[in-house]
Design an enzyme around this catalytic site. Structure first.
Site, PDB file in Angstrom:
ATOM      1  N   SER A   1      31.046  39.308  45.816  1.00  0.00           N
ATOM      2  CA  SER A   1      31.298  38.588  44.519  1.00  0.00           C
ATOM      3  C   SER A   1      32.559  37.830  44.942  1.00  0.00           C
ATOM      4  O   SER A   1      33.294  38.066  45.873  1.00  0.00           O
ATOM      5  CB  SER A   1      32.020  39.456  43.282  1.00  0.00           C
ATOM      6  OG  SER A   1      32.531  38.502  42.280  1.00  0.00           O
TER       7      SER A   1
ATOM      8  N   TYR B   1      38.338  45.489  40.004  1.00  0.00           N
ATOM      9  CA  TYR B   1      37.011  44.909  40.577  1.00  0.00           C
ATOM     10  C   TYR B   1      37.185  44.035  41.698  1.00  0.00           C
ATOM     11  O   TYR B   1      36.563  44.097  42.724  1.00  0.00           O
ATOM     12  CB  TYR B   1      36.318  44.194  39.454  1.00  0.00           C
ATOM     13  CG  TYR B   1      35.259  43.508  39.832  1.00  0.00           C
ATOM     14  CD1 TYR B   1      33.899  44.233  40.040  1.00  0.00           C
ATOM     15  CD2 TYR B   1      34.950  42.278  39.847  1.00  0.00           C
ATOM     16  CE1 TYR B   1      32.757  43.759  40.372  1.00  0.00           C
ATOM     17  CE2 TYR B   1      33.637  41.515  40.029  1.00  0.00           C
ATOM     18  CZ  TYR B   1      32.550  42.419  40.464  1.00  0.00           C
ATOM     19  OH  TYR B   1      31.518  41.843  40.705  1.00  0.00           O
TER      20      TYR B   1
END
Length: 247
Positions: free
Chosen positions: A145, A159
């Site tokens: 990501s 995250y």
């Protein structure tokens, strides 16, 4: 003159988190490219329809939790049992919770770290053992990501940390393994139109279903392109953004 490419016909590809979203799109595109695919998911019932559609001669199913080392081993062993070898693995299974540092509970923190990082480690280790045993190299593709590159949005520190570790793992593995003909590629997308991305208010008033956010097949297509590159080429890190986002 056409660009050189490597055929995926009859190659064997393992995809985790294949029950939907990016993993499901990747598995389907791999099948359309002629590959044989092992689809892994926490819930076997999420991937059984793909096997029913394409048949057991093209699709094998392995259920399990990627947080467990045994699941990574089972995915690779399942590929060898069903199709005789493994050519590529796609570490796609991932999870994230949107919120500030103190908004995320300890169970959620551990889940993100274990799924995103350990899940990639266990699959990669199992794949490397098999690549070495059969010879000829192989491919490891990690779905990361942009959050792991510190260019995502706010309120995703844990995250981002898990994805940053995942990206560093992938690039370090590429340096370690490339002389053996084992390529490692990290594909790091931003917002994709999946239930995962739409959860927890990650896009504020925006709705990824009403674009122009990326679709799962966009990321799956990047995976297929990466695997189709001639083995002399390596794409270490590929960031992908939609027109709907700024960075």
């Amino acid at each position: 003159m056409s660009a050189p490419s490597r055929s995926l016909q009859d190659t064997v590809i393992v995809v985790t988190g294949a029950g939907g979203g990016i993993g499901g799109a990747t598995a389907r595109l791999a099948l359309e490219a002629g590959a044989k695919v092992v689809v892994g998911d926490l819930r076997e019932d999420a991937v059984r329809p793909l096997q029913a559609e394409w048949g057991t001669d093209r699709v094998a199913v392995v259920g399990g939790d990627v947080r467990e080392e045994a699941t990574g081993d089972a995915l690779v062993a399942g590929a060898v049992e069903a199709f005789g070898r493994v050519d590529s693995v796609v570490a796609n299974a991932g999870i994230g919770f949107y919120g500030g540092l103190l908004d995320v509970g300890p169970d959620e923190i551990e889940l993100m770290i274990d799924v995103n990082l350990k899940g990639t480690i266990w699959l990669s280790r199992a794949a490397v053992r098999q690549f070495r045993a059969q010879g000829g190299g192989g491919d490891i593709v990690v779905i990361g990501s942009v959050a792991g590159l510190l260019i995502g949005g706010g309120k995703e520190a844990v995250y981002a940390a898990s994805k940053g570790a995942q990206i560093n793992l992938g690039t370090a593995m590429d340096r370690e393994l490339r002389e053996e003909g084992i390529r490692t590629t990290v594909i790091a997308p931003a917002g994709v139109n999946t239930p995962f991305a739409a959860a927890d208010g990650r896009f504020g008033s925006g709705d990824p279903a009403h674009g122009p956010f990326m679709e799962p097949a966009d990321i799956g297509g990047a995976v297929i392109y990466t695997l189709s590159q001639p083995r002399r080429m390596r794409t270490e890190l590929w960031t992908m953004w939609s027109l709907a986002e700024k960075h």
